[in-house]
Design an enzyme around this catalytic site. Structure first.
Site, PDB file in Angstrom:
ATOM      1  CG  HIS A 254      -4.546   9.109   9.022  1.00  0.00           C
ATOM      2  ND1 HIS A 254      -3.206   8.833   8.864  1.00  0.00           N
ATOM      3  CD2 HIS A 254      -4.731   9.351  10.349  1.00  0.00           C
ATOM      4  CE1 HIS A 254      -2.601   8.914  10.044  1.00  0.00           C
ATOM      5  NE2 HIS A 254      -3.500   9.222  10.964  1.00  0.00           N
ATOM      6  CG  PHE A 466       2.755   3.394  19.511  1.00  0.00           C
ATOM      7  CD1 PHE A 466       2.680   4.775  19.487  1.00  0.00           C
ATOM      8  CD2 PHE A 466       1.572   2.669  19.543  1.00  0.00           C
ATOM      9  CE1 PHE A 466       1.455   5.428  19.500  1.00  0.00           C
ATOM     10  CE2 PHE A 466       0.344   3.307  19.557  1.00  0.00           C
ATOM     11  CZ  PHE A 466       0.283   4.687  19.531  1.00  0.00           C
TER      12      PHE A 466
END
Length: 536
Positions: A254, A466
């Site tokens: 991030h 996922f």
């Protein structure tokens, strides 16, 4: 009813597959109307001619029973037409979206229960998906506040640190907003700005680790938005460098490279033919700005970690979308810096509108909202199909912001749909960030979050899970919305899924056909479950 029941062998991308409750109601009512018309059709020539819009040649010849049947048929059809008209024009976002969201959550929970029973790593993948994307948190025992060398003061939560950029050009603005001695190589790399799969890692390398500044500078110029909104280039540059300075380069995933990637991905999605001329310049500017700030000052840990450790941020935002609220606060606060207000020449009305949209978009990047967002999008797609609108008609704020929220969410979850070399780099980074959080949890005596234990996590299995449960249903629905524009992205996603599947340790032979993806939004709930829901 064919609109509500789907065969297990049905094609995943079948045009007639309808799974959201509201769209099913519409389809069912249409079937009822068609059946009533067909039944009335056989009642006699007078009825048939009336339904076809031509009066019977001699109404006096019609028997009383036929007259009565004709009247009843006409009244029934009028009632059905009225119901359909009301339902087709209804704003479906809220309670109807909730119906679909709850249904999808129940479906996914059943799939995850099955997955968790297969193996220890399967259980961890199941827990990760459930806790991250379903807004479901296990009961946790909160520890005493940890003693830290540098606890975050309240002042830092609300925004500005001292200027992080070392120098700002005072004379000529660099071609891409960043000082670099590799400008030509950077220019060549940024030629792919309008293409899916820009190598943002290379952009970071060539821009002196200022990929966010370079990408946004290029995107806004490409769209001529500096001129449209009279954004001074020096103000834009100062804001972007300040914003990028508030992303943490020591956070593996991030960071500003991720932010640049999301901005560029959203830029490409906004340019898709199906959305041509759909959004205003202000909406486009809001979407790009939302992507730019959506993870600013991210500490590299999850919302739940911040809540579990009694952090100042969790305290400030009452445990609700903690990081997303913080990203918004910092992103807007930085506009108040000296010569940083890139929106200075917008009208008050434009500023308020942009702010509202940006807040709505960034809050929707909270992954715990994923299923609700997906359900809303799926309902919109299926409703458009069954109402035969043909084109994407977004004539109210709720519908427009819903598509923009979905677009930003797709951009945020675009890694698996990118060329494999890029996807693999992103996977390495997110796992490194997860493992770092797991190490902190282990040191603090906390339960280690799912997928954050470097000793037990299965990277390959986590990516397959996922894709199967989160990314593929989302991208498939987006592809339906902009059909056929995103087919290539969907193909890439499926190829990448196969690559990771082939590397799952002791993986079974590849599943083929309709069962390839374990979680499909075509599952039907049993009557027992429906009855149980009604009881609750």
């Amino acid at each position: 009813n064919s609109s509500r029941t789907s065969s297990a062998a049905s094609d995943l991308h079948g045009e007639d597959m309808i799974v959201t409750p509201f769209a099913q109601v519409l389809a069912s009512l249409r079937t009822v109307r068609s059946n009533v018309a067909a039944l009335a059709h056989g009642a006699g020539s007078a009825t048939r001619q009336a339904l076809l819009g031509t009066p019977p040649q001699s109404s006096q010849q019609a028997a009383p029973a036929e007259e009565s049947g004709l009247q009843l048929a006409q009244e029934t059809l009028e009632e059905l037409d009225w119901c359909l008209e009301q339902l087709e024009t209804l704003q479906t976002r809220r309670s109807v979206g909730e119906m679909a969201s709850n249904k999808f959550k129940r479906m996914l929970n059943r799939e995850l229960t099955h997955l968790s029973e297969t193996s220890r790593s399967g259980n961890q993948v199941s827990e990760y998906i459930s806790q991250t994307f379903l807004d479901q948190q296990a009961e946790v025992e909160l520890p005493a506040p940890p003693t830290e060398d540098h606890p975050w003061p309240m002042a830092q939560i609300t925004g500005l640190r001292k200027s992080c950029h070392t120098s700002l050009p005072t004379a000529a603005i660099p071609r891409f907003g960043v000082q670099t001695d590799q400008e030509e190589q950077l220019a060549k790399e940024l030629e792919d700005t309008n293409k899916w799969g820009l190598d943002v890692f290379k952009v970071a390398e060539l821009s002196g680790n200022r990929p966010l500044t370079a990408v946004i500078f290029r995107v806004l110029q490409e769209r001529d938005l500096l001129k449209t909104f009279q954004i001074p280039a020096d103000t834009l540059l100062r804001y972007l460098l300040t914003l990028e300075g508030h992303y943490h380069s020591n956070v593996a995933y991030h960071n500003s490279i991720h932010a640049a990637d999301v901005v560029q991905s959203a830029h490409v999605l906004l340019g898709t033919p199906a959305l041509e001329a759909v959004f205003t310049d202000l909406e486009v500017l809001a979407a790009i700005f939302a992507c730019a700030i959506h993870d600013v000052d991210h500490p590299g840990v999850s919302n739940q970690f911040l809540i579990n450790t009694n952090s100042e941020l969790a305290l400030m935002y009452n445990d609700s979308s903690v990081l997303e609220n913080h990203h918004l606060a910092v992103g807007f606060k930085l506009l108040q810096g000296e010569n940083c207000d890139i929106f200075q020449n917008l009208s008050t009305k434009q500023k308020l509108s942009l702010r509202r949209m940006v807040i709505d978009m960034v809050l929707a990047t909270d992954m715990s909202k994923h299923m609700s967002l997906l359900a809303d999008l799926k309902t919109m797609v299926e409703t458009k199909k069954v109402t035969s609108l043909g084109v994407l008609l977004l004539d109210n704020y709720s519908d427009r912001i819903q598509v923009l929220q979905s677009l930003v969410h797709c951009a945020d979850l675009s890694n698996p749909a990118k060329p494999l070399p890029l996807y693999r780099q992103w996977t390495e980074r997110i796992m490194a960030e997860f493992f770092q959080q797991g190490d902190r949890e282990r040191e603090s005596g906390l339960d280690i979050s799912p997928m954050c234990d470097k000793h037990t996590a299965s990277v390959e299995k986590s990516q397959v899970g996922f894709i199967d449960y989160i990314a593929h249903p989302l991208w498939e629905t987006w592809a339906d919305l902009v059909h056929p524009d995103a087919q290539e992205l969907l193909d890439t996603l499926e190829d990448n899924r196969e690559w990771y599947q082939s590397r799952v340790p002791c993986s079974p032979p590849h599943a083929i056909g309709p069962d390839r993806f374990k979680f499909e939004l075509t599952l039907e709930e049993t009557e027992e479950e429906e009855e149980e829901d009604e009881r609750h």
